[in-house]
Design a protein around this motif. Structure first.
Motif, mmCIF file in Angstrom:
data_model
loop_
_atom_site.group_PDB
_atom_site.id
_atom_site.type_symbol
_atom_site.label_atom_id
_atom_site.label_comp_id
_atom_site.label_asym_id
_atom_site.label_seq_id
_atom_site.Cartn_x
_atom_site.Cartn_y
_atom_site.Cartn_z
ATOM 1 N N ARG B 62 0.814 -1.211 0.000
ATOM 2 C CA ARG B 62 0.000 0.000 0.000
ATOM 3 C C ARG B 62 0.846 1.259 0.000
ATOM 4 O O ARG B 62 0.571 2.206 -0.733
ATOM 5 C CB ARG B 62 -0.901 0.002 1.237
ATOM 6 N N TYR B 111 1.263 1.854 -11.618
ATOM 7 C CA TYR B 111 0.156 2.795 -11.805
ATOM 8 C C TYR B 111 -0.959 2.109 -12.591
ATOM 9 O O TYR B 111 -2.129 2.195 -12.236
ATOM 10 C CB TYR B 111 0.661 4.035 -12.536
ATOM 11 N N GLN B 114 -3.080 -0.265 -10.715
ATOM 12 C CA GLN B 114 -4.119 0.368 -9.907
ATOM 13 C C GLN B 114 -5.274 0.897 -10.733
ATOM 14 O O GLN B 114 -6.394 0.977 -10.272
ATOM 15 C CB GLN B 114 -3.544 1.521 -9.080
ATOM 16 N N THR B 115 -4.984 1.305 -11.961
ATOM 17 C CA THR B 115 -6.035 1.902 -12.777
ATOM 18 C C THR B 115 -6.630 0.873 -13.710
ATOM 19 O O THR B 115 -7.603 0.215 -13.381
ATOM 20 C CB THR B 115 -5.487 3.105 -13.556
ATOM 21 N N ALA B 118 -6.714 -2.971 -12.471
ATOM 22 C CA ALA B 118 -7.041 -3.157 -11.060
ATOM 23 C C ALA B 118 -7.947 -4.343 -10.790
ATOM 24 O O ALA B 118 -7.791 -5.035 -9.799
ATOM 25 C CB ALA B 118 -7.644 -1.894 -10.483
ATOM 26 N N LYS B 119 -8.878 -4.568 -11.685
ATOM 27 C CA LYS B 119 -9.853 -5.616 -11.396
ATOM 28 C C LYS B 119 -9.269 -7.013 -11.502
ATOM 29 O O LYS B 119 -9.786 -7.939 -10.906
ATOM 30 C CB LYS B 119 -11.049 -5.487 -12.331
ATOM 31 N N ALA B 124 -6.649 -5.833 -5.601
ATOM 32 C CA ALA B 124 -7.733 -4.878 -5.626
ATOM 33 C C ALA B 124 -8.438 -4.929 -4.282
ATOM 34 O O ALA B 124 -8.765 -5.992 -3.790
ATOM 35 C CB ALA B 124 -8.709 -5.210 -6.748
ATOM 36 N N ASP B 127 -6.341 -0.895 -1.671
ATOM 37 C CA ASP B 127 -5.887 0.428 -2.048
ATOM 38 C C ASP B 127 -6.633 1.618 -1.427
ATOM 39 O O ASP B 127 -6.031 2.521 -0.902
ATOM 40 C CB ASP B 127 -5.886 0.524 -3.562
ATOM 41 N N ARG B 128 -7.952 1.623 -1.590
ATOM 42 C CA ARG B 128 -8.733 2.697 -0.992
ATOM 43 C C ARG B 128 -8.260 4.117 -1.358
ATOM 44 O O ARG B 128 -8.714 4.677 -2.357
ATOM 45 C CB ARG B 128 -8.750 2.524 0.525
ATOM 46 N N ARG B 131 -6.789 4.645 -4.768
ATOM 47 C CA ARG B 131 -7.875 4.719 -5.727
ATOM 48 C C ARG B 131 -8.470 6.124 -5.790
ATOM 49 O O ARG B 131 -8.792 6.648 -6.856
ATOM 50 C CB ARG B 131 -8.951 3.707 -5.325
ATOM 51 N N CYS B 134 -6.257 8.311 -7.893
ATOM 52 C CA CYS B 134 -6.466 8.050 -9.318
ATOM 53 C C CYS B 134 -7.760 8.699 -9.792
ATOM 54 O O CYS B 134 -7.807 9.313 -10.857
ATOM 55 C CB CYS B 134 -6.549 6.550 -9.580
ATOM 56 N N LYS B 135 -8.785 8.550 -8.996
ATOM 57 C CA LYS B 135 -10.069 9.124 -9.363
ATOM 58 C C LYS B 135 -9.938 10.641 -9.527
ATOM 59 O O LYS B 135 -10.577 11.237 -10.394
ATOM 60 C CB LYS B 135 -11.120 8.788 -8.308
#
Lengths: 206, 206
Positions: B62, B111, B114-115, B118-119, B124, B127-128, B131, B134-135
């Motif tokens: 993390r 990166y 995570q983007t 991620a799935k 997955a 991260d929380r 994420r 990224c959002k």
DNA sequence: ACAAACCGTGAACCATAGTTCATAAGATAC
DNA sequence: GTATCTTATGAACTATGGTTCACGGTTTGT
């Protein structure tokens, strides 16, 4: 005595049940986070039974992937081979893919795991021939672009770039569709892909 | 005695060395396939030492992800906030991203993990806040599209769709760039993204 | 110089999960 | 109806890898 006995039929049926359970779990949680015990439980068999059908976990995964990928590849290449201009064929490909993916979400996830996400999936390297099948689809796609370029329908560029681009946009939308199926329809997604790829996003000239 | 003693400096240096080792391994093999023992070996520490810096493996991961993602997000949102029309700002975003990714390939992989991926990455859910960062970038991107649409620069569509589309094409090319860095330059990739997204691929009208 | 605090060590510990195998239950053949 | 062969079982075995901790060495503070 028929060559295909009841025994054999049932055995194959059981095998399919295992694959179905595995598909659901692998597609949701990935290879490493899915245990043989879970698969067994979901398929209503004992762990040991799984090993009657598949040598080990990797083999089970591989079999599943190969099935999945072949089925999808079959449909997609067929869509690409229909009659019409290159643009029409690509549009049919896009629509077919969107439709196929919404209808078979777990399968779609696995297909993605092999194509888009393959590098970040810990099972990369298990696949080999599944990868070859995926490549077949991309090659067919490339051929269509190549033909389109030759006819002056598309920008004169490396067709591989166009394949990458189309798959990029398309998969991005499909991924969204799979994750939030209620937000958008397959048609919307296919439409957006076509718009971005074949029409203008930008309205004014610079 | 300065607040920052030699001890503390060296401790932080060691911590960074651990992170660097972890970055290389996690980005190449993913979370599950990387063991603490490997990280320790590569960082030239004993396993136990890693636990002096990080509570457990997840925490280490993390921390790494958060660092990585924040650094990238910082650069990308800055690029988006420069002066110019919406089109120019997006173009700068594309160029900056391409440049950033080629220069820091392992970071870029993380990166992506995570983007995009991620799935399909078993981590997955770890991260929380990564994420959320990224959002933030995606939201900034959406804002630019929204402004562009308002000004009549872009097609009147859901700006989220445009974000998805742009990221889709862009990431597809960047992924190719990261995997086969010698085949294409960052400029070529950025150029193709801009062409597909802002210009016409298709030459003739139907 | 001495003690306390700190850092790094790696063998040992433990949990998880893949794999095996002796056995039971059931089907098939005669 | 009995013998044989197949299939299913799940407890036991094993390998892997995350985590702990008692210890030795080193720096810091007095």
């Amino acid at each position: 005595m028929a060559k295909v006995t009841r025994r054999e039929r049932e055995r194959q049926q059981h095998r399919r049940e295992v694959l179905a359970a595995a598909q659901e779990l692998f597609s949701r949680k990935g290879f490493d986070r899915t245990s043989m015990a879970e698969i067994a439980e979901r398929a209503e068999f004992a762990v040991g039974t799984l090993y009657k059908f598949f040598k080990d976990k990797k083999t089970l995964y591989r079999a599943l992937i190969l099935d999945t990928v072949q089925e999808f590849a079959q449909v997609l290449t067929t869509a690409l081979k229909t009659r019409g201009t290159e643009v029409e064929r690509l549009e049919r490909y896009i629509e077919t893919k969107a439709d196929l993916f919404v209808r078979h979400i777990p399968t779609a996830r696995l297909y993605f795991a092999q194509t888009a996400g393959a590098k970040y999936v810990p099972t990369a390297g298990l696949d080999r021939d599944a990868r070859a099948v995926c490549k077949g689809v991309l090659d067919a796609l490339e051929a269509v672009f190549r033909a389109g370029i030759r006819k002056g329908l598309f920008l004169k560029t490396d067709p591989r770039m166009l394949v990458l681009g189309l798959e990029g946009v398309g998969n991005a939308f499909l991924d969204e569709l799979i994750e939030r199926p209620d937000d958008f329809s397959a048609e919307t997604m296919a439409g957006m892909t076509k718009t971005i790829f074949f029409e203008r996003i930008r309205l004014k000239a610079r």
